[in-house]
Motif scaffolding. Sequence first.
Motif, PDB file in Angstrom:
ATOM      1  N   UNK A   1     -14.924 -15.544 -12.999  1.00  0.00           N
ATOM      2  CA  UNK A   1     -14.215 -15.545 -11.666  1.00  0.00           C
ATOM      3  C   UNK A   1     -12.713 -15.089 -11.101  1.00  0.00           C
ATOM      4  N   UNK A   2     -11.428 -15.095 -11.760  1.00  0.00           N
ATOM      5  CA  UNK A   2     -10.651 -14.540 -11.865  1.00  0.00           C
ATOM      6  C   UNK A   2     -10.648 -13.270 -11.206  1.00  0.00           C
ATOM      7  N   UNK A   3     -10.031 -13.138 -10.551  1.00  0.00           N
ATOM      8  CA  UNK A   3      -9.518 -11.842  -9.469  1.00  0.00           C
ATOM      9  C   UNK A   3      -8.313 -10.828  -9.744  1.00  0.00           C
ATOM     10  N   UNK A   4      -8.085 -10.246  -9.774  1.00  0.00           N
ATOM     11  CA  UNK A   4      -7.348  -9.115  -9.773  1.00  0.00           C
ATOM     12  C   UNK A   4      -7.180  -7.742  -8.632  1.00  0.00           C
ATOM     13  N   UNK A   5      -6.090  -8.442  -8.300  1.00  0.00           N
ATOM     14  CA  UNK A   5      -6.435  -7.056  -6.854  1.00  0.00           C
ATOM     15  C   UNK A   5      -5.460  -5.827  -7.841  1.00  0.00           C
ATOM     16  N   UNK A   6      -6.051  -4.574  -8.017  1.00  0.00           N
ATOM     17  CA  UNK A   6      -5.785  -2.992  -7.793  1.00  0.00           C
ATOM     18  C   UNK A   6      -5.097  -2.679  -7.225  1.00  0.00           C
ATOM     19  N   UNK A   7      -5.766  -2.382  -6.093  1.00  0.00           N
ATOM     20  CA  UNK A   7      -4.483  -1.943  -4.763  1.00  0.00           C
ATOM     21  C   UNK A   7      -4.694  -2.278  -3.853  1.00  0.00           C
ATOM     22  N   UNK A   8      -3.860  -1.451  -2.742  1.00  0.00           N
ATOM     23  CA  UNK A   8      -4.090  -2.479  -1.095  1.00  0.00           C
ATOM     24  C   UNK A   8      -3.842  -0.913  -0.623  1.00  0.00           C
ATOM     25  N   UNK A   9      -5.212  -0.629   0.174  1.00  0.00           N
ATOM     26  CA  UNK A   9      -4.663   0.765   0.627  1.00  0.00           C
ATOM     27  C   UNK A   9      -4.279   0.475   2.528  1.00  0.00           C
ATOM     28  N   UNK A  10      -3.705   1.702   2.650  1.00  0.00           N
ATOM     29  CA  UNK A  10      -3.218   1.436   4.502  1.00  0.00           C
ATOM     30  C   UNK A  10      -4.040   2.757   4.799  1.00  0.00           C
TER      31      UNK A  10
END
Length: 222
Positions: A71-80
């Motif tokens: 259940x752990x989450x890792x954000x890879x990127x934020x796309x704009x």
Amino acid sequence: MAIVRELLFQKLAGVPLFAELEPTAQEALARCMHEHQYRAGQFLTHQGLRAEALFIVQDGRVRLSRTAPDGREQVLAVIGSGELFNMEPLLDNGPTPATARAMSPVTCLMLPGSRLAPLIRQFPDLALVLMRQMAEQLREQAVLIEDLGFRSVRARLARLLINEAASGTAMLTQSELAARAGTVREIVGRTLRQMADEGLVALKRGQVLVLDAPGLERAAEI
């Protein structure tokens, strides 16, 4: 329908990524695309499922992440705005590599996966444009790996705040910061309180106000 296609062509031509393409290539892309809007919090893709389309963000921000079996989450990127995602599975026929979720109201241009390869064969310059975008994203992933492997939570959090707070305020919750920094909410909360005590930031509900950008840069080990 012609009016809709003309509007899509105008929007596509306004994306810096595709500005160097010949108008014929832009028109061919526009004929294959459709526009879709998403609410804040709505999912665009799901990790592990079959990929359906290439997404080009027109407005808003999209968070890409992976979730571990525990259940752990890792954000890879934020796309704009002006950026694209979900290209990898359309090229290698593999599963969708990341879950994409709208961080705000989002408008995307979507290219069905079945149309990508024929367009690349017809317009080779499109392949160069897409490869440049992939190279940029790979560089960002390399920086993320470096941060997670070699920098402290404090340094990672400081770097995130510097990048997010271009206008002076990072509009992120502690849970969001934890997911992007590769840690847990409790550690983020403790680290932010330490930064606030040092005069680096001020904490408000759902906001982090940057008070000392040079101090944060030193903390980020830049």
